[in-house]
Design a protein around this motif. Sequence first.
Motif, PDB file in Angstrom:
ATOM      1  N   GLN A   1     -12.819  18.486 -27.340  1.00 49.73           N
ATOM      2  CA  GLN A   1     -12.216  17.168 -27.534  1.00 49.73           C
ATOM      3  C   GLN A   1     -11.644  16.596 -26.236  1.00 49.73           C
ATOM      4  OE1 GLN A   1      -9.284  17.898 -30.563  1.00 49.73           O
ATOM      5  NE2 GLN A   1     -10.796  18.216 -32.183  1.00 49.73           N
ATOM      6  N   LEU A   2     -12.088  17.112 -25.088  1.00 48.72           N
ATOM      7  CA  LEU A   2     -11.480  16.723 -23.816  1.00 48.72           C
ATOM      8  C   LEU A   2     -12.201  15.595 -23.091  1.00 48.72           C
ATOM      9  CD1 LEU A   2     -10.561  20.254 -22.422  1.00 48.72           C
ATOM     10  CD2 LEU A   2      -9.086  18.627 -23.640  1.00 48.72           C
TER      11      LEU A   2
ATOM     12  N   VAL B   1      -1.264  21.492 -24.561  1.00 49.91           N
ATOM     13  CA  VAL B   1      -1.162  20.040 -24.802  1.00 49.91           C
ATOM     14  C   VAL B   1       0.275  19.704 -25.172  1.00 49.91           C
ATOM     15  CG1 VAL B   1      -3.561  19.845 -25.571  1.00 49.91           C
ATOM     16  CG2 VAL B   1      -1.743  20.282 -27.250  1.00 49.91           C
TER      17      VAL B   1
ATOM     18  N   SER C   1      -0.664  13.835 -18.040  1.00 51.93           N
ATOM     19  CA  SER C   1      -1.926  14.470 -18.398  1.00 51.93           C
ATOM     20  C   SER C   1      -1.945  14.736 -19.899  1.00 51.93           C
ATOM     21  CB  SER C   1      -2.124  15.784 -17.640  1.00 51.93           C
ATOM     22  OG  SER C   1      -2.436  15.542 -16.293  1.00 51.93           O
ATOM     23  N   ASP C   2      -3.134  14.683 -20.476  1.00 52.31           N
ATOM     24  CA  ASP C   2      -3.295  14.917 -21.905  1.00 52.31           C
ATOM     25  C   ASP C   2      -3.412  16.399 -22.238  1.00 52.31           C
ATOM     26  OD1 ASP C   2      -3.441  12.107 -22.611  1.00 52.31           O
ATOM     27  OD2 ASP C   2      -5.436  12.115 -21.681  1.00 52.31           O
ATOM     28  N   ALA C   3      -3.899  17.187 -21.275  1.00 50.77           N
ATOM     29  CA  ALA C   3      -4.127  18.608 -21.546  1.00 50.77           C
ATOM     30  C   ALA C   3      -4.163  19.373 -20.231  1.00 50.77           C
ATOM     31  CB  ALA C   3      -5.428  18.809 -22.309  1.00 50.77           C
TER      32      ALA C   3
ATOM     33  N   LYS D   1     -10.421  12.427 -21.597  1.00 55.89           N
ATOM     34  CA  LYS D   1      -8.991  12.716 -21.516  1.00 55.89           C
ATOM     35  C   LYS D   1      -8.603  13.048 -20.069  1.00 55.89           C
ATOM     36  CE  LYS D   1      -8.623  12.434 -25.993  1.00 55.89           C
ATOM     37  NZ  LYS D   1      -7.979  11.261 -26.634  1.00 55.89           N
ATOM     38  N   ARG D   2      -7.324  12.913 -19.788  1.00 57.10           N
ATOM     39  CA  ARG D   2      -6.813  13.254 -18.463  1.00 57.10           C
ATOM     40  C   ARG D   2      -6.420  14.738 -18.503  1.00 57.10           C
ATOM     41  NH1 ARG D   2      -4.935  10.635 -13.871  1.00 57.10           N
ATOM     42  NH2 ARG D   2      -3.163  11.638 -12.809  1.00 57.10           N
ATOM     43  N   VAL D   3      -7.251  15.568 -17.887  1.00 56.21           N
ATOM     44  CA  VAL D   3      -7.094  17.021 -17.950  1.00 56.21           C
ATOM     45  C   VAL D   3      -6.670  17.550 -16.587  1.00 56.21           C
ATOM     46  CG1 VAL D   3      -8.278  19.202 -18.418  1.00 56.21           C
ATOM     47  CG2 VAL D   3      -8.853  17.157 -19.740  1.00 56.21           C
TER      48      VAL D   3
ATOM     49  N   ILE E   1      -5.321  16.720 -29.913  1.00 57.41           N
ATOM     50  CA  ILE E   1      -6.318  17.627 -29.335  1.00 57.41           C
ATOM     51  C   ILE E   1      -6.129  19.026 -29.905  1.00 57.41           C
ATOM     52  CG2 ILE E   1      -7.150  18.701 -27.202  1.00 57.41           C
ATOM     53  CD1 ILE E   1      -6.224  16.174 -25.712  1.00 57.41           C
TER      54      ILE E   1
ATOM     55  N   SER F   1       0.072  16.368 -30.000  1.00 57.14           N
ATOM     56  CA  SER F   1      -1.223  15.885 -29.532  1.00 57.14           C
ATOM     57  C   SER F   1      -2.291  16.089 -30.602  1.00 57.14           C
ATOM     58  CB  SER F   1      -1.632  16.631 -28.266  1.00 57.14           C
ATOM     59  OG  SER F   1      -2.976  16.358 -27.915  1.00 57.14           O
TER      60      SER F   1
END
Length: 288
Positions: free
Chosen positions: A147-148, A136, A190-192, A151-153, A142, A140
Amino acid sequence: MRFLPALTRFAVLGVAAVLGATTLTACGDDTSATADNPYGLVQPGVLRAGTLTDAPPNVYLKGGKFTGFDNDLLTAVAAKLGLTVEFVGTDFSALLSQVNNRKFDVGSSSITITEARKKTVDFGNGYDFGYFGLDVPAGSPITGFDQLAGKRVVVVQGTVQDDYATGQNLNPVRVPDYNAALNQLRAGTSDAWIAPAEIGEKSAADSGGKITVAAKQLSPAPTAYAVAKGNDPLRAALDKGLDEVIADGTWSRLQGQYYPGRPVPADFTPGSGRVPAPSGSAAPSASS
């Protein structure tokens, strides 16, 4: 004029004799080729391996040479069979179909065995285990895989990380390679990133503090080399060679070289299981 039919018959018989001899020679060549190429390789004596260029420490290019744990192990296994290895870079999303279409004799890329993949290729015995990593951006909120949701993974297309994200209904962003996934995090698009743990750890370490590893979890299955469906002679030979490099200490040496400090799970046995699993050390490995 009366001699022409007789001459013609002679000519036809002569051509037939030549064709017959040619056919017998060709059949003899085929038999010889089979004897010289018992594993059905693209080129006799050479194991053509499809791999990746950007996934250290498992498979990568260094100084123009393909290396990494998986590739060095495959080279050692091939040597036990009297074969040399020719590595060719490709995208993971295409690798298994390229193996089954016999563009490559084998796929070497920390390929996790799954039931879905068994429909495309056959696998040898497992030679490594792996973990998922969750990368991440620094700062973050996260901290775990739970916790996804929403989210934008990002994931690399066709990997077990892709399967995991899809199974968790995360609707992941799919990219063709690890560099593209890393760029998604760097750009903040992307978040993760669900990554093979070792690749994720190295990416975070090289990011100058911009990316961190939030969590890890054990991958559900071992990794193995892939061969075309039905190529049992090659699969069996690779399994035999793998047992031999476990027995002579090569497997343990490469584990220590590429994964220093990583403990081997007590319930993991590489190869056929007929060779005692060496106790080793080595940080979570990558699996695609």
